[in-house]
Write an enzyme that holds these catalytic residues in place. Structure first.
Site, PDB file in Angstrom:
ATOM      1  N   TYR A  56       1.311  -1.220  -0.026  1.00  0.00           N
ATOM      2  CA  TYR A  56       0.288   0.093   0.087  1.00  0.00           C
ATOM      3  C   TYR A  56       1.023   1.393  -0.192  1.00  0.00           C
ATOM      4  CZ  TYR A  56      -3.827  -3.556   1.501  1.00  0.00           C
ATOM      5  OH  TYR A  56      -3.981  -4.375   2.022  1.00  0.00           O
ATOM      6  N   HIS A 142       0.500 -12.406   1.288  1.00  0.00           N
ATOM      7  CA  HIS A 142      -0.468 -11.254   1.177  1.00  0.00           C
ATOM      8  C   HIS A 142      -1.059 -11.643  -0.360  1.00  0.00           C
ATOM      9  CE1 HIS A 142      -0.877  -6.590   0.201  1.00  0.00           C
ATOM     10  NE2 HIS A 142      -2.610  -7.377  -0.113  1.00  0.00           N
TER      11      HIS A 142
END
Length: 336
Positions: A56, A142
Site C-alpha cells: 500500500y 498477501h
C-alpha cells in the site's frame, strides 16, 4: 465497540477494522494531516484493529499508520500487516509514479514477489521498521494466488515458526478469491482469513467452502471489500466492481438490492456493512478510509439498525439464497 477473538490465539479484533490502503494514497494523494485525522477518528470511535501492507503506497501506509498510532498504549490495539511482496529500491526511482499499481506515490521502489522463508522474515522486519513497532499481532500472506506452492511449503512454515516463537500471535492469508484460502484452512493451521469481496450482500462465494471450513475448525474470517469496490455504496452506470466498471447484470443486481433496502429506510451501504456479521465465523469487517469523515460515516452506518424484514424481503426477491445467515437485529446499544 464490540470485540471478538481470532480462534484460540487470544488476539482481539474490533467488529470494525481500519483498512489503511487509503492512507497509502490509493488512487489519489492524501495529505499527511488527513491520514492522521482518519486514524484518530477511528480510534475515537473505538476501532482498535488496523490493517496495512508494504504494497500500500510502497510502504507509505505502514509509515503513516505507525506514526498515527505512536504514543497510543501498545497493548490496546491490534495491527496486521502482510508478507509476500518485498520493496526494493527502483534504480530509476522517483521519475514516475506508482499509479499502474493503484497508488499515487513516486515509484521509489519496486515490488518483488517473494514467498520464501527468508522473504517472510525480511518482509516482516522491514514492516516493523516502517511502522516503528516492535511487533504486529497478525501476519498475513498477501495475494499468493500465483505462488500457491511456495506460499504453502516455504512462507507458511516460516509464519508458523514465528507464531511458535511468539514473534506474532496469529497468522493467515489475505486474498480476494476463495479456492486458495479454503485450501489453507484444510491443509494448514492458519488462524484467520482476510477475504475481500467474496462475502458481501452482492455475492456469497465464501459460503461454499471458506466459511464452513473456518466454522468447523473454530477459525475466523475478517471480511473486506464489503462494498465490492464501491458498487454497493452508490450503484449507477460507471460504478466499479472488482476495481473495473461493473458489468450491466452486476449493476442491475446492485440496483435491485438498493430498491429493497431503501423501501425499509435502510441505505444500501448500511445493509452491506451489516451483512457479513450474520455468519458466526466472521470476527470483523474491514473498511478502508482516507479521511475522518469517511470513518465517521462508516461508524454511523454500523449503528444504523437493519430490521429483519430487509433480509426477509431480499430472500423473497431471490437476492439472497434461503439459508444464507443474516444478522440478528439487536437493540441499538448492543448492535455491532
Amino acid at each position: 465497540m464490540r470485540t471478538a477473538t481470532l480462534g484460540g490465539t487470544g488476539v482481539r479484533v474490533t467488529e470494525l477494522a481500519f483498512g489503511a490502503a487509503g492512507i497509502g494514497n490509493l488512487y489519489r494523494p492524501v495529505a499527511d494531516e488527513a491520514a492522521f485525522a482518519a486514524v484518530n477518528a477511528a480510534w475515537d470511535a473505538g476501532i482498535r484493529t488496523f490493517d496495512t501492507a508494504p504494497h500500500y503506497g510502497l510502504g507509505l501506509s505502514e509509515r503513516r499508520l505507525g506514526a498515527a498510532l505512536r504514543g497510543r498504549p501498545r497493548d490496546a490495539y491490534t495491527v496486521s500487516t502482510k508478507v509476500g511482496r518485498l520493496l526494493r529500491p527502483n534504480p530509476q526511482g522517483g521519475r514516475g509514479d506508482d499509479l499502474a499499481h493503484g497508488f499515487a506515490v513516486p515509484d521509489t521502489h519496486q515490488r518483488v514477489w517473494d514467498f520464501s522463508a527468508d522473504g517472510v522474515l525480511r518482509s516482516l522486519e522491514a514492516s516493523l521498521d516502517r511502522l516503528g513497532l516492535d511487533r504486529v499481532e497478525i501476519a498475513l500472506l498477501h495475494d499468493p494466488d500465483d505462488h500457491a506452492e511456495q506460499a504453502l511449503t516455504e512462507a507458511y512454515p516460516a509464519l508458523e515458526r514465528l507464531r511458535d516463537e511468539g514473534v506474532v500471535k496469529a497468522i493467515g492469508i489475505g486474498t480476494n478469491q476463495c479456492a486458495l484460502p479454503a485450501r489453507f484452512l484444510r491443509e494448514t493451521d492458519i488462524d484467520v482469513v482476510l477475504l475481500a469481496g467474496r462475502y458481501t450482500l452482492l455475492e456469497q462465494q465464501a459460503l461454499a467452502e471458506v466459511l464452513p471450513e473456518a466454522a468447523a475448525s473454530g477459525r475466523s474470517l475478517i471480511i473486506g471489500g464489503v462494498f465490492n469496490s464501491g458498487l454497493l455504496t452508490d450503484p449507477k452506470p460507471g460504478a466499479t466492481y472488482d476495481y473495473t466498471p461493473a458489468p450491466r447484470p452486476v449493476l442491475d443486481r446492485a440496483l435491485h438490492l438498493k430498491s429493497v433496502t431503501e423501501r425499509h429506510g435502510v441505505p444500501l451501504r448500511t445493509a452491506a456493512l451489516h451483512f457479513p456479521f450474520g455468519h458466526l465465523a466472521v470476527a470483523s469487517v474491514l473498511t478502508g478510509a482516507r479521511s475522518a469523515e469517511e470513518v465517521r460515516d462508516t461508524v454511523e452506518q454500523l449503528r444504523h439498525p437493519v430490521p429483519a424484514a430487509v433480509w426477509d424481503e431480499l430472500r423473497a426477491e431471490g437476492l439472497l439464497a434461503h439459508g444464507t445467515p443474516t444478522p440478528i437485529a439487536l437493540p441499538p446499544e448492543e448492535s455491532p
